[in-house]
Write an enzyme that holds these catalytic residues in place. Structure first.
Site, PDB file in Angstrom:
ATOM      1  N   HIS A 210      11.857  -9.416  -9.652  1.00  5.93           N
ATOM      2  CA  HIS A 210      11.623  -8.058  -9.157  1.00  5.93           C
ATOM      3  C   HIS A 210      10.982  -7.987  -7.777  1.00  5.93           C
ATOM      4  CE1 HIS A 210       7.495  -8.733 -10.500  1.00  5.93           C
ATOM      5  NE2 HIS A 210       7.186  -7.860  -9.582  1.00  5.93           N
TER       6      HIS A 210
HETATM    7  C1  UD1 Z   1       5.200  -3.180  -8.112  1.00  3.29           C
HETATM    8  C2  UD1 Z   1       4.154  -3.931  -7.282  1.00  3.29           C
HETATM    9  C3  UD1 Z   1       4.213  -5.420  -7.594  1.00  3.29           C
HETATM   10  C4  UD1 Z   1       4.151  -5.662  -9.103  1.00  3.29           C
HETATM   11  C5  UD1 Z   1       5.254  -4.855  -9.780  1.00  3.29           C
HETATM   12  C6  UD1 Z   1       5.297  -5.028 -11.287  1.00  3.29           C
HETATM   13  C7  UD1 Z   1       3.644  -2.947  -5.088  1.00  3.29           C
HETATM   14  C8  UD1 Z   1       3.848  -3.070  -3.623  1.00  3.29           C
HETATM   15  N1  UD1 Z   1       4.389  -3.759  -5.842  1.00  3.29           N
HETATM   16  O1  UD1 Z   1       6.485  -3.576  -7.678  1.00  3.29           O
HETATM   17  O2  UD1 Z   1       3.117  -6.066  -6.966  1.00  3.29           O
HETATM   18  O3  UD1 Z   1       4.348  -7.047  -9.369  1.00  3.29           O
HETATM   19  O4  UD1 Z   1       5.051  -3.471  -9.476  1.00  3.29           O
HETATM   20  O5  UD1 Z   1       6.446  -4.450 -11.835  1.00  3.29           O
HETATM   21  O6  UD1 Z   1       2.856  -2.142  -5.523  1.00  3.29           O
HETATM   22  N2  UD1 Z   1      11.271   2.058 -10.303  1.00  3.29           N
HETATM   23  C9  UD1 Z   1      11.869   2.720 -11.369  1.00  3.29           C
HETATM   24  N3  UD1 Z   1      11.072   3.094 -12.416  1.00  3.29           N
HETATM   25  C10 UD1 Z   1       9.740   2.833 -12.450  1.00  3.29           C
HETATM   26  C11 UD1 Z   1       9.151   2.183 -11.343  1.00  3.29           C
HETATM   27  C12 UD1 Z   1       9.938   1.786 -10.301  1.00  3.29           C
HETATM   28  O7  UD1 Z   1      13.062   2.961 -11.403  1.00  3.29           O
HETATM   29  O8  UD1 Z   1       9.090   3.187 -13.442  1.00  3.29           O
HETATM   30  C13 UD1 Z   1      12.134   1.600  -9.187  1.00  3.29           C
HETATM   31  C14 UD1 Z   1      12.236   2.545  -8.055  1.00  3.29           C
HETATM   32  O9  UD1 Z   1      13.538   2.536  -7.618  1.00  3.29           O
HETATM   33  C15 UD1 Z   1      11.339   1.948  -6.985  1.00  3.29           C
HETATM   34  C16 UD1 Z   1      11.449   0.470  -7.272  1.00  3.29           C
HETATM   35  O10 UD1 Z   1      11.641   0.385  -8.689  1.00  3.29           O
HETATM   36  O11 UD1 Z   1      11.742   2.295  -5.726  1.00  3.29           O
HETATM   37  C17 UD1 Z   1      10.231  -0.294  -6.892  1.00  3.29           C
HETATM   38  O12 UD1 Z   1       9.060   0.246  -7.488  1.00  3.29           O
HETATM   39  P1  UD1 Z   1       7.622   0.025  -6.807  1.00  3.29           P
HETATM   40  O13 UD1 Z   1       6.632   0.783  -7.549  1.00  3.29           O
HETATM   41  O14 UD1 Z   1       7.730   0.250  -5.347  1.00  3.29           O
HETATM   42  O15 UD1 Z   1       7.353  -1.495  -6.919  1.00  3.29           O
HETATM   43  P2  UD1 Z   1       7.732  -2.634  -7.945  1.00  3.29           P
HETATM   44  O16 UD1 Z   1       8.911  -3.358  -7.436  1.00  3.29           O
HETATM   45  O17 UD1 Z   1       7.769  -2.182  -9.351  1.00  3.29           O
END
Ligand code: UD1
Length: 366
Positions: A210
């Site tokens: 991820h």
């Molecule tokens: C975040 C953390 C990372 C952690 C990870 C655990 C930051 C910079 N990164 O990364 O350190 O290891 O969480 O999972 O804070 N999305 C969904 N549903 C959700 C959440 C996210 O669809 O419930 C999708 C969205 O398209 C979003 C993408 O995932 O744009 C990334 O989500 P984001 O919260 O930016 O970071 P993670 O990759 O989850």
């Protein structure tokens, strides 16, 4: 009536729910704290958020900001605004933040601007790769914190080397180890995932991907899936898929290049993830938490990154870093790791009582 110490816990992403679960329980146990939980809403999918609150028995969040996804600036800005208004209203004596996500950064920044003391759990970790958003978040959170709870001796040394006041640094051990110990039995009795998927002990590779550095780089993401498809010729690859990775895969040929032997699942809840990890032949990951969990269950791990914040696992022989863009070497390295054992009796993450130590230090300092 006894006056309780008011603490505001700020969490928002999956790994933080695991860490906060055990600390929250330890705080409650002392009868000295009134903990308020603020969920930023960084993770909002049912199986990235609610399932963790349920399974880990975390008290419901009193505040939910619902910030959702966005660029780093947009996501963090929404958090800053929402957190500030809650902290102004609640005026806690301390703000507790965890790990290295945007929710950590936002919580630490708002609290320090309001001159509220900040405690950072999982302080002192460094990948030394500033291209990772997590690395920036860690550094900033550590330097804004009043109390720093370091999981390892290496993390303590790192904080000393950055000039952080020694009396603010506490070697607590790793709260994720506490969680692994506390929920092992519950996973054993509740998780049906192996039966549901008809998986047998040590017959599959478990994979999680991820990190932005892997998912947002098409060449790297393709290479990772080529590696996994090579591995799947020898054994099934079980892949609980993070939404970020699912989105990125859809942009590459609608994910059509995926091999049949890669079994894609929705993100796993905590109890299923324990079962999947404990019974895997090898774990392939880019997650920080999963690298350690592999070690807790003594399963060999291969990490799809060039560096790690948990170098002791590589030194102890339980983890190996690989470059996925060299597909055949990476696949061989994963298959070659099956049966590889590191040093068994090392305890770099403490004895499973990190959360109690944190609660004790907080009670003393406040
Ligand atoms: C975040 C953390 C990372 C952690 C990870 C655990 C930051 C910079 N990164 O990364 O350190 O290891 O969480 O999972 O804070 N999305 C969904 N549903 C959700 C959440 C996210 O669809 O419930 C999708 C969205 O398209 C979003 C993408 O995932 O744009 C990334 O989500 P984001 O919260 O930016 O970071 P993670 O990759 O989850």
């Amino acid at each position: 009536m006894k006056k309780l110490i008011k603490i505001a816990t700020i969490i928002g992403a999956r790994p933080q729910f695991v860490k906060a679960a055990v600390v929250s329980k330890a705080l409650k146990h002392t009868d000295k704290f009134n903990e308020i939980i603020l969920h930023t809403g960084q993770h909002y999918d049912e199986n990235l958020s609610n399932v963790f609150f349920e399974q880990l028995e975390i008290p419901a969040a009193q505040y939910h900001l619902g910030v959702g996804s966005g660029s780093h600036a947009v996501q963090t800005a929404r958090m800053l605004e929402g957190i500030e208004s809650v902290l102004l209203q609640e005026r806690p004596q301390l703000v507790l933040v965890y790990g290295d996500t945007n929710s950590t950064l936002a919580g630490a920044l708002v609290a320090s601007k309001l001159k509220l003391p900040v405690a950072h759990v999982e302080a002192g970790l460094r990948s030394r790769n500033r291209d990772m958003p997590e690395e920036i978040n860690r550094i900033v959170a550590d330097h804004l914190s009043t109390l720093l709870f370091a999981p390892t001796k290496g993390a303590v040394a790192q904080l000393h080397s950055e000039g952080i006041a020694p009396n603010s640094i506490h070697l607590s051990g790793d709260v994720m180890y506490d969680a692994a110990l506390q929920f092992a039995e519950k996973s054993e009795s509740k998780s049906q995932i192996l039966t549901e998927l008809q998986l047998k002990d040590s017959t599959y590779a478990l994979c999680t991907v991820h990190r932005a550095e892997n998912t947002d780089n098409e060449l790297r993401l393709r290479a990772i899936f080529e590696v996994l498809s090579e591995v799947s010729k020898t054994m099934p690859v079980v892949l609980p898929l993070h939404p970020r990775t699912r989105n990125s895969l859809q942009h590459i040929d609608n994910g059509r290049f995926l091999a049949d032997g890669i079994r894609i699942l929705p993100p796993a809840g905590y109890l299923d993830m324990i079962a999947l990890q404990k019974n895997a032949a090898v774990i392939v990951t880019d997650s920080g938490g999963v690298q350690k969990e592999a070690f807790f269950y003594r399963i060999p791990c291969v990490t799809l990154r060039n560096e790690t914040e948990w170098p002791e696992l590589v030194e102890l022989g339980w983890n190996k870093l690989i470059d996925p863009t060299d597909v055949s070497i990476a696949a061989q390295s994963i298959l070659g790791s099956i049966g590889r054992l590191g040093i068994r009796d090392a305890q770099p993450y403490g004895g499973g009582n990190a959360a109690n130590r944190i609660a004790d230090v907080l009670a003393e300092c406040l």
